[in-house]
Motif scaffolding. Structure first.
Motif, mmCIF file in Angstrom:
data_model
loop_
_atom_site.group_PDB
_atom_site.id
_atom_site.type_symbol
_atom_site.label_atom_id
_atom_site.label_comp_id
_atom_site.label_asym_id
_atom_site.label_seq_id
_atom_site.Cartn_x
_atom_site.Cartn_y
_atom_site.Cartn_z
ATOM 1 N N ARG A 37 0.853 -1.186 0.000
ATOM 2 C CA ARG A 37 0.000 0.000 0.000
ATOM 3 C C ARG A 37 0.886 1.233 0.000
ATOM 4 O O ARG A 37 1.827 1.312 0.788
ATOM 5 C CB ARG A 37 -0.894 0.017 1.240
ATOM 6 C CG ARG A 37 -1.899 -1.131 1.243
ATOM 7 C CD ARG A 37 -2.793 -1.112 2.457
ATOM 8 N NE ARG A 37 -3.476 0.162 2.566
ATOM 9 C CZ ARG A 37 -3.780 0.723 3.741
ATOM 10 N NH1 ARG A 37 -3.467 0.139 4.863
ATOM 11 N NH2 ARG A 37 -4.396 1.884 3.768
ATOM 12 N N GLU A 38 0.597 2.145 -0.898
ATOM 13 C CA GLU A 38 1.342 3.398 -1.000
ATOM 14 C C GLU A 38 2.850 3.152 -1.091
ATOM 15 O O GLU A 38 3.664 3.849 -0.474
ATOM 16 C CB GLU A 38 1.005 4.316 0.174
ATOM 17 C CG GLU A 38 -0.475 4.697 0.204
ATOM 18 C CD GLU A 38 -0.856 5.519 1.412
ATOM 19 O OE1 GLU A 38 -0.010 5.781 2.290
ATOM 20 O OE2 GLU A 38 -2.043 5.907 1.488
ATOM 21 N N GLY A 39 3.222 2.105 -1.826
ATOM 22 C CA GLY A 39 4.621 1.809 -2.081
ATOM 23 C C GLY A 39 5.375 1.116 -0.958
ATOM 24 O O GLY A 39 6.588 0.982 -1.021
ATOM 25 N N ARG A 40 4.637 0.665 0.063
ATOM 26 C CA ARG A 40 5.288 0.032 1.218
ATOM 27 C C ARG A 40 4.628 -1.299 1.557
ATOM 28 O O ARG A 40 3.429 -1.481 1.322
ATOM 29 C CB ARG A 40 5.198 0.948 2.436
ATOM 30 C CG ARG A 40 5.882 2.294 2.196
ATOM 31 C CD ARG A 40 5.823 3.144 3.399
ATOM 32 N NE ARG A 40 6.560 2.463 4.466
ATOM 33 C CZ ARG A 40 6.989 3.057 5.553
ATOM 34 N NH1 ARG A 40 6.758 4.329 5.735
ATOM 35 N NH2 ARG A 40 7.646 2.384 6.471
ATOM 36 N N LEU A 41 5.417 -2.205 2.099
ATOM 37 C CA LEU A 41 4.860 -3.474 2.578
ATOM 38 C C LEU A 41 3.855 -3.175 3.676
ATOM 39 O O LEU A 41 4.159 -2.435 4.622
ATOM 40 C CB LEU A 41 5.970 -4.373 3.125
ATOM 41 C CG LEU A 41 7.024 -4.833 2.134
ATOM 42 C CD1 LEU A 41 8.172 -5.538 2.867
ATOM 43 C CD2 LEU A 41 6.414 -5.763 1.092
ATOM 44 N N ALA A 42 2.668 -3.748 3.565
ATOM 45 C CA ALA A 42 1.613 -3.517 4.553
ATOM 46 C C ALA A 42 1.705 -4.580 5.644
ATOM 47 O O ALA A 42 0.858 -5.465 5.764
ATOM 48 C CB ALA A 42 0.240 -3.515 3.889
ATOM 49 N N LEU A 43 2.768 -4.490 6.424
ATOM 50 C CA LEU A 43 2.977 -5.397 7.549
ATOM 51 C C LEU A 43 2.559 -4.708 8.839
ATOM 52 O O LEU A 43 2.576 -3.471 8.922
ATOM 53 C CB LEU A 43 4.457 -5.796 7.649
ATOM 54 C CG LEU A 43 5.003 -6.650 6.513
ATOM 55 C CD1 LEU A 43 6.523 -6.713 6.574
ATOM 56 C CD2 LEU A 43 4.407 -8.059 6.577
ATOM 57 N N GLY A 44 2.217 -5.505 9.846
ATOM 58 C CA GLY A 44 1.903 -4.946 11.151
ATOM 59 C C GLY A 44 3.142 -4.329 11.783
ATOM 60 O O GLY A 44 4.275 -4.568 11.354
ATOM 61 N N THR A 45 2.946 -3.554 12.825
ATOM 62 C CA THR A 45 4.016 -2.805 13.478
ATOM 63 C C THR A 45 5.239 -3.654 13.794
ATOM 64 O O THR A 45 6.368 -3.232 13.553
ATOM 65 C CB THR A 45 3.481 -2.164 14.783
ATOM 66 O OG1 THR A 45 2.385 -1.320 14.447
ATOM 67 C CG2 THR A 45 4.565 -1.372 15.487
ATOM 68 N N TRP A 46 5.037 -4.836 14.313
ATOM 69 C CA TRP A 46 6.163 -5.669 14.750
ATOM 70 C C TRP A 46 6.472 -6.794 13.777
ATOM 71 O O TRP A 46 7.343 -7.622 14.051
ATOM 72 C CB TRP A 46 5.886 -6.249 16.138
ATOM 73 C CG TRP A 46 5.522 -5.183 17.129
ATOM 74 C CD1 TRP A 46 4.295 -5.011 17.722
ATOM 75 C CD2 TRP A 46 6.355 -4.138 17.625
ATOM 76 N NE1 TRP A 46 4.319 -3.922 18.556
ATOM 77 C CE2 TRP A 46 5.582 -3.370 18.512
ATOM 78 C CE3 TRP A 46 7.684 -3.775 17.393
ATOM 79 C CZ2 TRP A 46 6.088 -2.262 19.175
ATOM 80 C CZ3 TRP A 46 8.186 -2.671 18.066
ATOM 81 C CH2 TRP A 46 7.395 -1.938 18.936
ATOM 82 N N GLN A 47 5.779 -6.868 12.655
ATOM 83 C CA GLN A 47 5.955 -7.986 11.740
ATOM 84 C C GLN A 47 7.163 -7.830 10.828
ATOM 85 O O GLN A 47 7.473 -6.737 10.368
ATOM 86 C CB GLN A 47 4.708 -8.179 10.871
ATOM 87 C CG GLN A 47 3.539 -8.761 11.612
ATOM 88 C CD GLN A 47 2.372 -9.000 10.681
ATOM 89 O OE1 GLN A 47 2.076 -8.198 9.790
ATOM 90 N NE2 GLN A 47 1.696 -10.114 10.885
#
Length: 133
Positions: free
Chosen positions: A99-109
């Motif tokens: 999303r928006e050019g970034r991996l959509a990982l959780g805060t600590w993932q």
């Protein structure tokens, strides 16, 4: 398809490859879509889990070793039957939204290459799939 090279140094270890995957997303200009990761090895895998505290990776490896010990009454004679079983348990692929050019990982993932029969030189195949508009 892109390829990430991973050098492992121990028989079993989790190698954080998050930054390598994020770098590919940025270099290829993927803004919205998904990243598909595939491990083409039968004694390794890919998982997503906490990458902030390294003891989490240690706990994962320790528990997998407890569940599937290196030595056992295995019929596979190469001495790495446990690695094949651990690969099945962890899995060999992951899909991560972008999303928006970034991996959509959780805060600590983070994304981990899971080595169960090292040390070795390994590969992760990466497919960047843009969202259709």
């Amino acid at each position: 398809m892109e390829v990430i090279s991973v050098t492992t140094r121990r028989r079993q270890e989790l190698v954080d490859i998050t930054s390598q995957v994020a770098k590919l997303v940025a270099e290829k200009g993927l803004k919205e879509g998904v990243v598909y990761l595939f491990c083409p090895h039968t004694t390794a895998g890919i998982c997503i889990n906490e990458n902030y505290d390294p003891t989490v990776a240690e706990d994962i490896l320790r528990k997998l070793e407890e569940l599937v010990p290196a030595t056992g009454p295995y019929r596979h004679a190469e001495g790495n039957a446990d690695a094949h079983i651990k690969s099945c348990l962890v899995g060999v692929s992951q899909v991560i939204p972008v999303r928006e050019g970034r991996l959509a990982l959780g805060t600590w993932q983070g994304i981990f290459f899971c080595e169960f029969d090292g040390p070795r030189q390994r590969k992760v195949w990466v497919k960047l799939i843009p969202e259709r508009t």
